[in-house]
Each structure stands twice: as structure tokens, then as C-alpha cells.
Design an enzyme around this catalytic site. Structure first.
Site, PDB file in Angstrom:
ATOM      1  N   ARG A 116      17.059  65.277  27.325  1.00 25.56           N
ATOM      2  CA  ARG A 116      15.815  64.851  27.990  1.00 25.56           C
ATOM      3  C   ARG A 116      14.950  64.043  27.005  1.00 25.56           C
ATOM      4  NH1 ARG A 116      11.311  69.311  30.181  1.00 25.56           N
ATOM      5  NH2 ARG A 116       9.652  67.851  30.660  1.00 25.56           N
ATOM      6  N   ASN A 169       7.651  75.826  21.911  1.00 27.07           N
ATOM      7  CA  ASN A 169       8.550  75.998  23.054  1.00 27.07           C
ATOM      8  C   ASN A 169       9.352  74.739  23.417  1.00 27.07           C
ATOM      9  OD1 ASN A 169       6.329  74.674  24.075  1.00 27.07           O
ATOM     10  ND2 ASN A 169       6.144  75.923  25.915  1.00 27.07           N
ATOM     11  N   ASP A 247      -4.905  77.930  22.195  1.00 23.09           N
ATOM     12  CA  ASP A 247      -6.335  77.616  22.070  1.00 23.09           C
ATOM     13  C   ASP A 247      -6.730  77.099  20.696  1.00 23.09           C
ATOM     14  OD1 ASP A 247      -6.063  80.028  20.879  1.00 23.09           O
ATOM     15  OD2 ASP A 247      -7.239  81.164  22.355  1.00 23.09           O
ATOM     16  N   THR A 248      -5.776  76.999  19.757  1.00 24.83           N
ATOM     17  CA  THR A 248      -6.046  76.297  18.492  1.00 24.83           C
ATOM     18  C   THR A 248      -6.545  74.891  18.808  1.00 24.83           C
ATOM     19  OG1 THR A 248      -4.054  77.376  17.690  1.00 24.83           O
ATOM     20  CG2 THR A 248      -4.969  75.691  16.258  1.00 24.83           C
ATOM     21  N   GLU A 264      -2.924  69.351  25.168  1.00 19.57           N
ATOM     22  CA  GLU A 264      -2.362  70.124  26.256  1.00 19.57           C
ATOM     23  C   GLU A 264      -2.337  71.569  25.791  1.00 19.57           C
ATOM     24  OE1 GLU A 264       1.809  69.806  27.190  1.00 19.57           O
ATOM     25  OE2 GLU A 264       1.503  71.649  28.289  1.00 19.57           O
ATOM     26  N   CYS A 298       3.960  76.412  29.326  1.00 20.53           N
ATOM     27  CA  CYS A 298       2.553  76.336  29.747  1.00 20.53           C
ATOM     28  C   CYS A 298       2.475  76.143  31.260  1.00 20.53           C
ATOM     29  CB  CYS A 298       1.834  75.222  29.001  1.00 20.53           C
ATOM     30  SG  CYS A 298       2.633  73.652  29.174  1.00 20.53           S
ATOM     31  N   GLU A 391      -2.583  84.655  29.994  1.00 20.48           N
ATOM     32  CA  GLU A 391      -1.196  84.178  30.116  1.00 20.48           C
ATOM     33  C   GLU A 391      -0.300  84.965  29.173  1.00 20.48           C
ATOM     34  OE1 GLU A 391      -0.369  80.123  29.212  1.00 20.48           O
ATOM     35  OE2 GLU A 391      -1.780  79.994  27.591  1.00 20.48           O
ATOM     36  N   ARG A 451       6.130  69.885  34.202  1.00 21.14           N
ATOM     37  CA  ARG A 451       5.578  68.671  33.589  1.00 21.14           C
ATOM     38  C   ARG A 451       6.375  67.443  34.026  1.00 21.14           C
ATOM     39  NH1 ARG A 451       7.183  67.234  28.000  1.00 21.14           N
ATOM     40  NH2 ARG A 451       8.161  69.278  28.080  1.00 21.14           N
TER      41      ARG A 451
HETATM   42  O1  G3H Z   1       4.938  74.353  27.752  1.00 22.19           O
HETATM   43  C1  G3H Z   1       4.464  73.283  28.082  1.00 22.19           C
HETATM   44  C2  G3H Z   1       5.309  72.206  28.577  1.00 22.19           C
HETATM   45  O2  G3H Z   1       4.571  71.007  28.641  1.00 22.19           O
HETATM   46  C3  G3H Z   1       5.938  72.534  29.893  1.00 22.19           C
HETATM   47  O3  G3H Z   1       6.910  71.607  30.196  1.00 22.19           O
HETATM   48  O4  G3H Z   1       7.099  71.929  32.653  1.00 22.19           O
HETATM   49  O5  G3H Z   1       8.861  70.733  31.360  1.00 22.19           O
HETATM   50  O6  G3H Z   1       8.568  73.186  31.130  1.00 22.19           O
HETATM   51  P1  G3H Z   1       7.918  71.884  31.401  1.00 22.19           P
END
Ligand code: G3H
Length: 496
Positions: A116, A169, A247-248, A264, A298, A391, A451
Site C-alpha cells: 500500500r 501502528n 495526544d502528544t 492526526e 485510530c 479509546e 482512512r
Molecule cells: O491509525 C490511524 C490510521 O490513520 C488508520 O488508518 O484506516 O487505514 O487503518 P486505516
């Protein structure tokens, strides 16, 4: 294997090097930072603990390199990006292996992340050629009181040095989503990877090195946040920060100077389910949205708000699917893998205990071994429970039963977060009305939040962030407008 073959240069003994001035280097600190494998809970890798002097050097070099990069033709910048994308994809296996070992990403998902990322880089190169290849032409007589005596030409120019800070992540994908737009737009780039995810990032950076980008244009510094974190984000040499994380980001925003920021941060994405929804579709999306990568996204579904009349039926369907999720090590490509750290697992456990004390219904027994937490659906969650708002970033999903759509919208909007949300109904008119009322950057109709595709705009409101991402928006965000006004001695009208 990580750090071997074409990647041999990035490893020295048992520690990975950092990247500065087109070379792989050992830090003068003589120290390293350990990366703990979430599955074994033992040190898997070590990276350099860079010093503030090394950060200063990187910034200085980045500034110089950017000046010549800005003079490199757009098509050449794109060509190099395409090359880096191809090299990245070619070497997906060792990079994916590092993702498995340092962030416990399931093996197949790890490969998907790298592929990706290659696609993102290529798309960004193409989009950059399109949108940076054109500007605007304005004439003065559209504004009252003016004759046509001025022609205004606008174009997009780079900002300078972009600082990219991706999260654990998606260390590769969310790094390239910052690197590629920055580079195509003529900026230089300094990358500070997350500690867990750093080795995957270093491999990815080596792909850019192999593609032949100019020295100093891309740098990657690793180390302790306490030593170089604030130093980097407050560095006078930085002209733009793109950050993804927790939140950093709020603290960074408060400390950063007068520079463009793209942040983000977290999300508490709500899934509103109406009586007429296709419950099989909802259940499938709750599993995908709530439990993929063990809920460490997220954009994960983080609270289900279901109409009471269909709640029993939906919970049964989700329970049946949860029972089919495989739980185990990422190497086995398990659906649920260990969460990133012991502190993260402890935090999740705290939310679970709070929900238990306050009377939530456990659809499965709570089970944890080390950092591995079995998927858990919590029914009859009420707003006085922490899990209704916080969360977990883990495989634990609360269900709140609602008696009206307004109650669902109210819960969604009462959150500090506003990243994405989703609504399930067969009535498109209702879906639009509810979606418009939800205070989130994106609403998905009849699908879980996500996303991607990576060229879609992606943004949060409230504590979920500032600025918009997605390939086109990121390229635009990493540029500024430059105008040239041609002042004519007399009004001029075409063919007049
Ligand atoms: O963890 C934050 C990412 O921007 C989420 O991306 O929706 O592709 O998993 P995703």
C-alpha cells in the site's frame, strides 16, 4: 531477514544505524534504544539514541539539500519517487518481517502495509505532477474599482524542511504518506520514527536511499523522545510538522512555532445502527472495524450505538463472529495479536475492570496473557463507564443501547474526538441527515471507518487533529502560494 542483503549497510553489530547526509551512521552518544517485541516481550532490535547535536546537523543539511531539490524538475522528482516505490515493493518481505517483530502486525497485513505504501508513493508522484504543474491566472477587473491592469500568476512552492512523525501502528505507511508529498512538492524531509516501528522505517528509508535521492534530502533520526522529541518539534529549522499519534500531538501543536501543522490524533469512532440496518453487514463491519490489528487503529470502530429493538440480534451476530477470530502470534497471521506494549495492555485492562465494576455485560470472558488480550465485546455499556469515552486501542469494544437516533448522535458529538463515524441504515435520506449531524471529519455510510483509499481526504475535528490528509491535501498542505503580479501600463482586454 531484517538488516541483511541490500539492507546490510543499515545495521552495525546488533544496532541499526541512523540516516544522515546520505549515509548510515552510528550515534556519537554510543547509546542505543531497545525495541521490545510485543509477542515475546524481549528486546528484538536496537536503534541509535541520537543526540541533539546530531539533530542540529541533520537540520542544517536538510536546509541546504532542499535548496537544490526545489530546483530539480518536477518530472525528475516524480521519477525518483516511482523508483523508490518499486524498490520498496520489491523488498516487502524483510520490511514486513520487521513490522511483525516490532509491532506484532499480522504477517499478511504487514505485507499489505508495505505494498500500500509503494502504491501511495507512486500515486503521490503522479498527483504531484498534475497539481503542481498548474497554477492560477487572475485578472484585476473582477474586483470593484479595478481596470484590467494587473495579471496575477500564482504557483505552489515548497515550505522548506518538513518534519514527519508517524505512529507505531503504521510506521511505514504513515511515514510515506508524509515523505512522498513533502518530496514531490520540493521539500526536504526529516523523519523521526516511533520507537516501535523504527526498524521498519529505517528499511523503508533505505529504499529511498537506493533509489538515488540527493544526499541530505531525507534524514532519519532515532532516539528517545525525552532527548530529541521536543528538540525536534521546536527546532527553528523545521518549516512544517506532519504528526500522527496520540495526544502528544496536542502538546506539539502548543509548542510549535508559526508553521503549518498536520495532526492526526486519536478517535472514538462511533457506529450508529438503525432498526432497518442489514445486521449481517453491520456485524461484518464491526468485526473488521473494531478488531482488525487488534483495534489499534485510530479509525477503529470504538463504540457501537445500536437501537434497542435490534440490539439483541446484532450482539448475537457479532458474538458469533468474535468466536471465529483467531488469537495468537502475528507470525501465524492471527486475527488478534499482542497489543504493542505492556503499558498499553494494562491501560486496556483498566478500562475493562472499570466496565465490570459498573455492570457491563461481558459477551466473552476477559482473558489476557502478557500483551495478548482476547477479543471482547462489552454489552449494556453506559455513559458513566470510562470505555464509553476513552479509546482502548485494543480488541475491546463497547456496545451502548440507544432508544433514539438523537441519543446516538448526542453520544457521538459529546466525545472530545471527531475523527470518523459510521451509520448503518437502508434509508439513504436518514443516513445523510445523521451523517451531517455527526461532528466528525468523515462519516461512512454502511461501512466501517477507514482512512483509505489513500487519496481520499482524511481529517479529524476537535481533539482528533488539525489539517486534512490524503495525497492531494498533503501535497497542498506542504506548499505555499507564491504570486507574481504583472502591472500593465494601461488596461488591456483580450481582443478588445
Ligand atoms: O491509525 C490511524 C490510521 O490513520 C488508520 O488508518 O484506516 O487505514 O487503518 P486505516
Amino acid at each position: 531477514m531484517a538488516g541483511t542483503g541490500v539492507f546490510a549497510d543499515i545495521l552495525d553489530g546488533d544496532a541499526f544505524k541512523y540516516y544522515s547526509d546520505g549515509e548510515w551512521k552510528k550515534s556519537s552518544s554510543g547509546k542505543s534504544v531497545a525495541i521490545v517485541n510485543p509477542t515475546t516481550r524481549k528486546t528484538q532490535y536496537k536503534v541509535q539514541a541520537c543526540t541533539q547535536e546530531e539533530v542540529n546537523k541533520v537540520m542544517e543539511i536538510a536546509k541546504t539539500a532542499q535548496k537544490s531539490w526545489a530546483k530539480t524538475p518536477l518530472w525528475k522528482r516524480a521519477e525518483l519517487l516511482h523508483k523508490a516505490a518499486a524498490i520498496l515493493k520489491e523488498h516487502k518481505a524483510p520490511i514486513a518481517e520487521a513490522l511483525v517483530k516490532e509491532i506484532a502486525k499480522p504477517a499478511k497485513d504487514a505485507v499489505t502495509e508495505v505494498v500500500r505504501s509503494g502504491d501511495l508513493i507512486s500515486y503521490c508522484a503522479e498527483e504531484g505532477v498534475r497539481i503542481l504543474g498548474e497554477g492560477k491566472f487572475l485578472v484585476s477587473d473582477s474586483f470593484p474599482g479595478n481596470e484590467r491592469t494587473k495579471y496575477c500568476l500564482t504557483s505552489k512552492i515548497p515550505l522548506g524542511v518538513v518534519l514527519a512523525i508517524p505512529p507505531f501502528n503504521y510506521p511505514v505507511n504513515l511515514a510515506v504518506s508524509k515523505i512522498a508529498p513533502a518530496l514531490i512538492a520540493g521539500n526536504s524531509l526529516v523523519l523521526k520514527p516511533p520507537t516501535q516501528g523504527a526498524v521498519s522505517c529505517l528499511h523503508m528509508v533505505h529504499c529511498f536511499h537506493l533509489a538515488g535521492f540527493p544526499k541530505g534530502l531525507i534524514s532519519c533520526v532515532t532516539g528517545k523522545g525525552s532527548e530529541i522529541g521536543d528538540f525536534l518539534t521546536m527546532h527553528p529549522g523545521v518549516n512544517c510538522i506532519s504528526f500522527t499519534g496520540g495526544d502528544t500531538g496536542i502538546a506539539i501543536s502548543k509548542k510549535a512555532g508559526m508553521i503549518p501543522l498536520q495532526m492526526e490524533l486519536g478517535g472514538k469512532d462511533a457506529c450508529i445502527v438503525l432498526e432497518d440496518a442489514d445486521l449481517d453487514l453491520v456485524a461484518a463491519n464491526i468485526i473488521k472495524g473494531g478488531f482488525s490489528y487488534s483495534g489499534q487503529r485510530c479509525t477503529a470502530v470504538k463504540v457501537v450505538l445500536v437501537m434497542e429493538s435490534v440490539a439483541d440480534a446484532l450482539v448475537e451476530k457479532v458474538k458469533a463472529r468474535v468466536a471465529k477470530l483467531t488469537v495468537g502470534p502475528p507470525e501465524d497471521d492471527s486475527d488478534i495479536t499482542p497489543v504493542v506494549s505492556e503499558s498499553s495492555a494494562n491501560f486496556i485492562e483498566g478500562l475493562v475492570k472499570d466496565a465490570k465494576e459498573k455492570g457491563a455485560t461481558f459477551c466473552q470472558p476477559y482473558r489476557r496473557e502478557g500483551n495478548l488480550i482476547w477479543p471482547l465485546l462489552l454489552d449494556h455499556v453506559r455513559p458513566d463507564m470510562r470505555i464509553a469515552w476513552e479509546e482502548p486501542f485494543g480488541p475491546v469494544l463497547p456496545v451502548i443501547r440507544i432508544s433514539s437516533v438523537e441519543e446516538g448522535i448526542h453520544h457521538c458529538n459529546a466525545s472530545n474526538f471527531g475523527l470518523q463515524g459510521c451509520v448503518f441504515t437502508r434509508d439513504i435520506n436518514k443516513a445523510i441527515l445523521i451523517g451531517d449531524a455527526m461532528e466528525t471529519g468523515t462519516v461512512q455510510i454502511n461501512s466501517a471507518p477507514a482512512r483509505g483509499p489513500d487519496h481520499f481526504p482524511f481529517q479529524g475535528i476537535k481533539d482528533s487533529g488539525i489539517g486534512s490528509q490524503g495525497i492531494t491535501n498533503s501535497i497542498n498542505m506542504m506548499t505555499k502560494i507564491k504570486s507574481t503580479v504583472i502591472n500593465l501600463p494601461a488596461p488591456t482586454y483580450t481582443m478588445g
